[in-house]
Design a protein around this motif. Structure first.
Motif, PDB file in Angstrom:
ATOM      1  N   LEU A 154       0.471  -0.993  -0.361  1.00 33.13           N
ATOM      2  CA  LEU A 154      -0.181   0.447  -0.254  1.00 33.13           C
ATOM      3  C   LEU A 154       0.497   1.275  -0.013  1.00 33.13           C
ATOM      4  O   LEU A 154       0.110   2.463  -0.142  1.00 33.13           O
ATOM      5  CB  LEU A 154      -0.582   0.413   1.124  1.00 33.13           C
ATOM      6  CG  LEU A 154      -1.630  -1.233   1.089  1.00 33.13           C
ATOM      7  CD1 LEU A 154      -2.988  -1.589   2.932  1.00 33.13           C
ATOM      8  CD2 LEU A 154      -2.698  -1.147   0.011  1.00 33.13           C
ATOM      9  N   ILE A 155       1.775   1.177   0.348  1.00 34.24           N
ATOM     10  CA  ILE A 155       2.523   2.303   0.383  1.00 34.24           C
ATOM     11  C   ILE A 155       2.869   3.438  -0.746  1.00 34.24           C
ATOM     12  O   ILE A 155       3.159   4.379  -0.929  1.00 34.24           O
ATOM     13  CB  ILE A 155       4.542   2.278   1.078  1.00 34.24           C
ATOM     14  CG1 ILE A 155       4.313   1.599   2.157  1.00 34.24           C
ATOM     15  CG2 ILE A 155       4.946   3.601   1.061  1.00 34.24           C
ATOM     16  CD1 ILE A 155       5.178   0.551   3.501  1.00 34.24           C
ATOM     17  N   GLU A 156       3.424   2.134  -1.727  1.00 35.64           N
ATOM     18  CA  GLU A 156       3.545   3.006  -3.432  1.00 35.64           C
ATOM     19  C   GLU A 156       2.382   3.893  -4.074  1.00 35.64           C
ATOM     20  O   GLU A 156       2.484   5.136  -4.146  1.00 35.64           O
ATOM     21  CB  GLU A 156       3.931   2.236  -4.261  1.00 35.64           C
ATOM     22  CG  GLU A 156       3.561   3.061  -5.784  1.00 35.64           C
ATOM     23  CD  GLU A 156       4.850   3.700  -6.011  1.00 35.64           C
ATOM     24  OE1 GLU A 156       5.027   4.412  -6.960  1.00 35.64           O
ATOM     25  OE2 GLU A 156       5.789   3.837  -4.919  1.00 35.64           O
ATOM     26  N   THR A 216      10.816  -4.727   7.577  1.00 37.99           N
ATOM     27  CA  THR A 216      11.050  -4.063   5.586  1.00 37.99           C
ATOM     28  C   THR A 216      10.143  -2.715   5.368  1.00 37.99           C
ATOM     29  O   THR A 216      10.513  -2.466   4.503  1.00 37.99           O
ATOM     30  CB  THR A 216      10.361  -5.407   5.011  1.00 37.99           C
ATOM     31  OG1 THR A 216      10.912  -6.570   5.377  1.00 37.99           O
ATOM     32  CG2 THR A 216       9.925  -4.872   3.540  1.00 37.99           C
ATOM     33  N   LEU A 217       9.209  -3.041   6.172  1.00 34.69           N
ATOM     34  CA  LEU A 217       7.854  -2.554   6.382  1.00 34.69           C
ATOM     35  C   LEU A 217       8.374  -0.606   6.694  1.00 34.69           C
ATOM     36  O   LEU A 217       8.599   0.364   5.830  1.00 34.69           O
ATOM     37  CB  LEU A 217       6.627  -2.307   7.112  1.00 34.69           C
ATOM     38  CG  LEU A 217       5.798  -1.798   6.784  1.00 34.69           C
ATOM     39  CD1 LEU A 217       5.249  -1.935   5.175  1.00 34.69           C
ATOM     40  CD2 LEU A 217       4.423  -2.400   7.757  1.00 34.69           C
ATOM     41  N   ALA A 218       8.742  -0.491   7.922  1.00 38.19           N
ATOM     42  CA  ALA A 218      10.085   0.709   8.130  1.00 38.19           C
ATOM     43  C   ALA A 218      11.061   1.250   7.015  1.00 38.19           C
ATOM     44  O   ALA A 218      10.546   2.252   7.005  1.00 38.19           O
ATOM     45  CB  ALA A 218      10.323   0.667   9.346  1.00 38.19           C
ATOM     46  N   SER A 219      11.241   0.394   6.629  1.00 40.49           N
ATOM     47  CA  SER A 219      12.427   0.875   5.508  1.00 40.49           C
ATOM     48  C   SER A 219      11.615   1.664   4.064  1.00 40.49           C
ATOM     49  O   SER A 219      11.546   2.123   3.391  1.00 40.49           O
ATOM     50  CB  SER A 219      13.703  -0.016   5.271  1.00 40.49           C
ATOM     51  OG  SER A 219      14.350   0.494   4.177  1.00 40.49           O
ATOM     52  N   THR A 251       8.166   7.534   9.559  1.00 46.39           N
ATOM     53  CA  THR A 251       7.653   6.493  10.287  1.00 46.39           C
ATOM     54  C   THR A 251       6.976   6.749  11.868  1.00 46.39           C
ATOM     55  O   THR A 251       7.146   7.328  12.519  1.00 46.39           O
ATOM     56  CB  THR A 251       8.983   5.379  10.255  1.00 46.39           C
ATOM     57  OG1 THR A 251       9.664   6.095  11.524  1.00 46.39           O
ATOM     58  CG2 THR A 251       9.342   5.043   9.065  1.00 46.39           C
ATOM     59  N   TYR A 252       5.917   6.165  11.508  1.00 41.03           N
ATOM     60  CA  TYR A 252       4.668   5.969  13.291  1.00 41.03           C
ATOM     61  C   TYR A 252       4.665   4.432  14.117  1.00 41.03           C
ATOM     62  O   TYR A 252       3.710   3.892  12.909  1.00 41.03           O
ATOM     63  CB  TYR A 252       3.675   6.950  12.991  1.00 41.03           C
ATOM     64  CG  TYR A 252       3.572   8.140  12.495  1.00 41.03           C
ATOM     65  CD1 TYR A 252       3.259   9.262  14.012  1.00 41.03           C
ATOM     66  CD2 TYR A 252       4.332   8.968  11.850  1.00 41.03           C
ATOM     67  CE1 TYR A 252       3.938  10.447  13.355  1.00 41.03           C
ATOM     68  CE2 TYR A 252       3.994  10.505  11.224  1.00 41.03           C
ATOM     69  CZ  TYR A 252       3.904  11.168  12.085  1.00 41.03           C
ATOM     70  OH  TYR A 252       4.191  11.987  11.542  1.00 41.03           O
ATOM     71  N   LEU A 253       5.385   3.986  14.470  1.00 43.97           N
ATOM     72  CA  LEU A 253       4.363   2.750  15.122  1.00 43.97           C
ATOM     73  C   LEU A 253       3.726   2.656  16.536  1.00 43.97           C
ATOM     74  O   LEU A 253       3.870   3.787  17.395  1.00 43.97           O
ATOM     75  CB  LEU A 253       5.900   2.232  15.982  1.00 43.97           C
ATOM     76  CG  LEU A 253       5.440   0.926  16.774  1.00 43.97           C
ATOM     77  CD1 LEU A 253       4.927   0.199  15.536  1.00 43.97           C
ATOM     78  CD2 LEU A 253       6.773   0.627  17.131  1.00 43.97           C
ATOM     79  N   GLU A 254       2.491   2.199  16.207  1.00 44.04           N
ATOM     80  CA  GLU A 254       1.537   2.675  16.997  1.00 44.04           C
ATOM     81  C   GLU A 254       1.023   1.786  18.402  1.00 44.04           C
ATOM     82  O   GLU A 254       1.222   0.748  17.609  1.00 44.04           O
ATOM     83  CB  GLU A 254      -0.062   3.286  17.170  1.00 44.04           C
ATOM     84  CG  GLU A 254      -0.446   3.649  18.070  1.00 44.04           C
ATOM     85  CD  GLU A 254      -2.298   4.111  17.384  1.00 44.04           C
ATOM     86  OE1 GLU A 254      -2.423   5.071  18.250  1.00 44.04           O
ATOM     87  OE2 GLU A 254      -2.565   4.003  16.710  1.00 44.04           O
ATOM     88  N   VAL A 255       1.403   1.772  19.761  1.00 44.45           N
ATOM     89  CA  VAL A 255       2.052   0.547  20.666  1.00 44.45           C
ATOM     90  C   VAL A 255       0.653   0.285  21.566  1.00 44.45           C
ATOM     91  O   VAL A 255      -0.531   1.711  22.092  1.00 44.45           O
ATOM     92  CB  VAL A 255       2.980   0.716  22.017  1.00 44.45           C
ATOM     93  CG1 VAL A 255       2.434  -0.216  22.482  1.00 44.45           C
ATOM     94  CG2 VAL A 255       4.450   1.212  20.771  1.00 44.45           C
ATOM     95  N   GLY A 264      14.072   2.174  14.213  1.00 46.73           N
ATOM     96  CA  GLY A 264      14.573   3.694  14.403  1.00 46.73           C
ATOM     97  C   GLY A 264      13.295   4.178  13.586  1.00 46.73           C
ATOM     98  O   GLY A 264      13.084   5.483  12.576  1.00 46.73           O
ATOM     99  N   VAL A 265      11.855   4.245  14.332  1.00 39.72           N
ATOM    100  CA  VAL A 265      10.651   4.345  13.877  1.00 39.72           C
ATOM    101  C   VAL A 265      10.767   6.021  14.517  1.00 39.72           C
ATOM    102  O   VAL A 265      12.121   6.629  15.520  1.00 39.72           O
ATOM    103  CB  VAL A 265       9.469   3.821  14.147  1.00 39.72           C
ATOM    104  CG1 VAL A 265       9.042   2.560  13.760  1.00 39.72           C
ATOM    105  CG2 VAL A 265       9.403   3.979  15.746  1.00 39.72           C
TER     106      VAL A 265
END
Length: 226
Positions: free
Chosen positions: A23-25, A49-52, A61-65, A84-85
């Motif tokens: 979905l990133i593209e 892979t997703l973060a990269s 980049t956002y990581l929601e816990v 490394g978000v």
């Protein structure tokens, strides 16, 4: 009224979707520059892979816990550090999280109020949530708040206004169930610095064609009109 940042979450019902990387593209072509995911739904190697891929698309980049028990939450924070978000959203074990995050460049936005269940719900009175918000932003290392406003049973626009006013020196991101135009506008009017949308975009909830590009475009149009 300033325009809030739109953060596209690669998630459905508080879980990262299996095809998130695909979905990133679409988001990149649409000009989305803030993309996030949850700490559950995919194994760590796929999150790497997703973060990269998100970084490669020129986005933050956002990581929601959303893990609620202490050990799971702290593991998720350690994963965010390893990934490394840029931003770590959510979580409730703030003091322990801050110890882990010390020395990193990650921007930390924990949840104010009492959080329960999955998908997460925001509990407590308006006064209790505001008090929690003020307490959190007073701690060194807390850069803002992740407010589950539309997971609260009550006057949501009023709650957002109260929290934003009480912590005016720190940004508030509104997350969860922003699935209609009036909620985006109310969030912006109340002073939020940003908002996240995942499920609603993936499910075609907005009045546009149901494909992701059209849904993202609709939200971007709403933001430009604010």
């Amino acid at each position: 009224m300033s325009r809030p940042e739109f953060i596209f979450m690669l998630t459905r019902h508080d879980r990262t979707v299996e095809n998130a990387a695909d979905l990133i593209e679409t988001a990149r072509v649409a000009g989305v520059r803030h993309i996030g995911f949850k700490d559950i739904g995919l194994p760590f190697a796929e999150l790497q892979t997703l973060a990269s891929t998100i970084r490669g698309a020129g986005a933050k980049t956002y990581l929601e816990v959303v893990s609620l028990d202490r050990d799971s939450e702290l593991r998720s924070i350690q994963a965010g550090i390893a990934l490394g978000v840029d931003y770590l959203l959510g979580g409730t074990h703030v003091d322990e999280a801050l110890k882990l995050l010390e020395g990193t460049s990650i921007r930390y936005y924990p949840f104010p109020g009492r959080i329960s269940g999955h998908p997460s719900l925001l509990e407590g009175t308006e006064t209790e949530i505001v008090r929690s918000a003020v307490d959190l932003v007073g701690r060194p290392g807390v850069h803002g708040l992740d407010l589950l406003a539309y997971r609260f049973v009550g006057n949501v626009p009023k709650l957002i206004r109260q929290v934003c006013a009480a912590v005016s020196n720190k940004p508030v991101i509104v997350a969860g169930s922003l699935d209609r135009t009036e909620r985006i506008r109310a969030t912006a009017s109340a002073g939020a610095a940003g908002f996240t949308i995942g499920t609603a975009l993936l499910d075609g909830a907005f009045p546009a064609l149901p494909d992701l590009a059209q849904q993202i475009g609709y939200v971007q149009t709403i933001v430009r009109q604010l």
